[in-house]
Design a protein around this motif. Structure first.
Motif, mmCIF file in Angstrom:
data_model
loop_
_atom_site.group_PDB
_atom_site.id
_atom_site.type_symbol
_atom_site.label_atom_id
_atom_site.label_comp_id
_atom_site.label_asym_id
_atom_site.label_seq_id
_atom_site.Cartn_x
_atom_site.Cartn_y
_atom_site.Cartn_z
ATOM 1 N N ALA A 14 25.998 48.299 43.199
ATOM 2 C CA ALA A 14 26.244 49.525 42.769
ATOM 3 C C ALA A 14 27.343 50.496 43.601
ATOM 4 C CB ALA A 14 25.277 50.467 42.575
ATOM 5 N N ARG A 15 27.266 50.565 44.813
ATOM 6 C CA ARG A 15 27.896 51.441 45.915
ATOM 7 C C ARG A 15 29.087 50.930 45.869
ATOM 8 N NH1 ARG A 15 23.373 51.812 50.306
ATOM 9 N NH2 ARG A 15 22.121 53.532 49.606
ATOM 10 N N PHE A 16 29.437 49.591 46.015
ATOM 11 C CA PHE A 16 30.672 48.811 45.940
ATOM 12 C C PHE A 16 31.720 49.137 44.739
ATOM 13 C CE2 PHE A 16 33.397 45.121 45.169
ATOM 14 C CZ PHE A 16 34.266 45.235 46.357
ATOM 15 N N LEU A 17 31.031 48.963 43.403
ATOM 16 C CA LEU A 17 31.534 49.244 42.177
ATOM 17 C C LEU A 17 32.115 50.881 42.156
ATOM 18 C CD1 LEU A 17 29.349 47.366 39.603
ATOM 19 C CD2 LEU A 17 31.973 46.792 40.376
ATOM 20 N N ARG A 18 31.288 51.686 42.458
ATOM 21 C CA ARG A 18 31.620 53.063 42.444
ATOM 22 C C ARG A 18 32.944 53.413 43.342
ATOM 23 N NH1 ARG A 18 27.874 58.355 42.665
ATOM 24 N NH2 ARG A 18 29.624 59.904 42.485
ATOM 25 N N SER A 19 32.706 52.716 44.742
ATOM 26 C CA SER A 19 34.031 53.081 45.786
ATOM 27 C C SER A 19 35.133 52.458 45.290
ATOM 28 C CB SER A 19 33.499 52.507 47.036
ATOM 29 O OG SER A 19 33.451 51.030 47.026
ATOM 30 N N ARG A 20 35.080 51.304 44.402
ATOM 31 C CA ARG A 20 36.463 50.695 43.974
ATOM 32 C C ARG A 20 36.828 51.459 42.624
ATOM 33 N NH1 ARG A 20 37.565 48.825 48.665
ATOM 34 N NH2 ARG A 20 36.024 50.137 49.059
ATOM 35 N N PRO A 40 37.509 61.678 41.447
ATOM 36 C CA PRO A 40 38.828 60.785 41.584
ATOM 37 C C PRO A 40 38.803 59.501 40.974
ATOM 38 C CG PRO A 40 37.122 60.702 43.675
ATOM 39 C CD PRO A 40 36.592 61.624 42.647
ATOM 40 N N GLY A 41 39.624 58.862 40.942
ATOM 41 C CA GLY A 41 39.726 57.577 40.125
ATOM 42 C C GLY A 41 39.502 57.210 38.736
ATOM 43 N N ARG A 76 36.590 40.142 34.549
ATOM 44 C CA ARG A 76 37.162 41.178 34.004
ATOM 45 C C ARG A 76 36.923 42.358 34.563
ATOM 46 N NH1 ARG A 76 34.387 38.981 29.448
ATOM 47 N NH2 ARG A 76 33.160 40.943 28.988
ATOM 48 N N LEU A 77 35.835 42.532 35.331
ATOM 49 C CA LEU A 77 35.653 43.575 36.171
ATOM 50 C C LEU A 77 36.560 43.779 37.336
ATOM 51 C CD1 LEU A 77 31.597 44.476 36.466
ATOM 52 C CD2 LEU A 77 33.548 46.158 35.479
ATOM 53 N N ALA A 78 36.673 42.707 38.015
ATOM 54 C CA ALA A 78 37.513 42.428 39.114
ATOM 55 C C ALA A 78 39.024 42.771 38.603
ATOM 56 C CB ALA A 78 37.687 40.829 39.584
ATOM 57 N N ARG A 79 39.615 42.404 37.546
ATOM 58 C CA ARG A 79 40.711 42.793 37.200
ATOM 59 C C ARG A 79 40.923 44.148 36.671
ATOM 60 N NH1 ARG A 79 40.360 37.759 34.284
ATOM 61 N NH2 ARG A 79 39.567 38.670 32.547
ATOM 62 N N ALA A 80 39.947 44.668 35.985
ATOM 63 C CA ALA A 80 39.948 45.972 35.882
ATOM 64 C C ALA A 80 39.918 47.116 36.844
ATOM 65 C CB ALA A 80 38.586 46.519 34.670
ATOM 66 N N LEU A 81 39.214 46.656 38.098
ATOM 67 C CA LEU A 81 39.183 47.485 39.157
ATOM 68 C C LEU A 81 40.425 47.227 40.114
ATOM 69 C CD1 LEU A 81 35.493 47.528 39.782
ATOM 70 C CD2 LEU A 81 36.926 49.482 39.008
ATOM 71 N N ARG A 82 41.212 46.106 39.711
ATOM 72 C CA ARG A 82 42.274 45.620 40.621
ATOM 73 C C ARG A 82 41.803 45.237 42.059
ATOM 74 N NH1 ARG A 82 47.117 47.676 38.430
ATOM 75 N NH2 ARG A 82 48.167 47.944 40.504
ATOM 76 N N LEU A 83 40.805 44.500 41.943
ATOM 77 C CA LEU A 83 40.207 44.058 43.415
ATOM 78 C C LEU A 83 41.386 42.942 44.017
ATOM 79 C CD1 LEU A 83 36.307 43.387 42.425
ATOM 80 C CD2 LEU A 83 37.639 45.406 43.300
#
Length: 282
Positions: A14-20, A40-41, A76-83
């Motif tokens: 949860a923390r990682f997703l929010r930070s990204r 932000p973001g 899809r999340l990885a692409r959306a968050l540009r990981l």
């Protein structure tokens, strides 16, 4: 290994997703910046839209709830968050408790520093892709196996050469056992790839021209062989026994390469190897 993350993993996820999410600017993904953003973001609903998931579902994920997350959804999340590739792997570790399937990637060359490391190794060393296409080698590897450069790029492959290079086969007194291990290792790497079509295409082509490969491939054996020993016979010095290890080297672009290093067994093999590979530097 499990698909069910622990409570601490869910909290970290949860923390990682929010930070990204907070690091991605709307303009980076083609969204208007607007003038009324309080954080932000991206907003949660924007991530949900980009990843084609429900807003409630994504909110629950950021809240650390115990919900199932499929691999396609994580992609899809990885692409959306540009990981980055490293961040993508971390996402899978947190969500599934295991690494993501490894992508098939075939760069044309290796970095200069990697080639210099190969050249500095006194015994055979080579670099190959996840599909075992050989990209780079040192002079000692060319002496031991023959110059890889004599093969076109499409045939400069460890699995293909094991069955289709008569010179290599003639130097392997335990060829059948070595070939079986090679096939079992290749099958395991194919299963780990995010897209195994390139692996299956190579296996299908090889099965058409090598009945032995077709037979071994049909046995469906798998084996993990990051290290082992191998006996080879070179016409100039006779029998040599090597220890070898294969390491994985991850490049910033996401390419994962196999670095294989050989060293002779102590005793007669070391003496013969030193004699043989001194020929390289004369």
């Amino acid at each position: 290994m499990t698909d069910t993350p622990s409570t601490s993993q869910r909290v970290e996820l949860a923390r990682f997703l929010r930070s990204r999410r907070e690091r991605v600017r709307p303009a980076d993904v083609g969204l208007p910046a607007g003038s009324r953003r309080r954080t932000p973001g991206l907003r949660r609903e924007e991530v949900a839209q980009l990843a084609d998931v429900g807003v409630s579902w994504y909110t629950w994920l950021e809240q650390g709830r115990d919900i199932h997350v499929s691999e396609p959804l994580l992609e899809r999340l990885a692409r959306a968050l540009r990981l980055t590739p490293t961040e993508r792997a971390h996402l899978f570790e947190l969500a599934h408790g295991r690494p993501a399937a490894l992508p098939v990637s075939s760069p044309a060359t290796v970095r200069g520093v990697l080639q210099r490391i190969l050249d500095a190794h006194p015994f055979p060393a080579l670099v190959s892709t996840r599909r075992w296409d050989v990209l780079a080698w040192n002079a000692a590897a060319a002496i031991l196996y023959g110059d890889f450069g004599r093969f076109p790029a499409g045939r400069r492959n460890g699995l293909w050469l094991m069955f289709m290079d008569p010179e290599r086969r003639a130097r392997m007194p335990s060829w059948e056992a070595d070939a079986r291990r090679t096939v079992a290792g290749f099958r395991l790497d194919a299963a780990r790839a995010a897209n195994r079509r390139e692996f299956d295409a190579l296996a299908a082509e090889l099965a058409r021209v090598s009945p032995e490969f077709a037979r071994f491939w049909g046995e469906h054996d798998v084996a993990e062989s990051p290290a082992g020993s191998k006996v080879l016979v070179h016409p100039d010095v006779g029998e040599l026994e090597f220890e070898h290890v294969t390491l994985h080297y991850a490049e910033p672009e996401g390419h994962v390469l196999r670095v294989s290093l050989y060293t002779p067994q102590p005793g007669r093999s070391t003496e013969r190897a030193r004699k043989l590979f001194r020929l390289v530097t004369r």
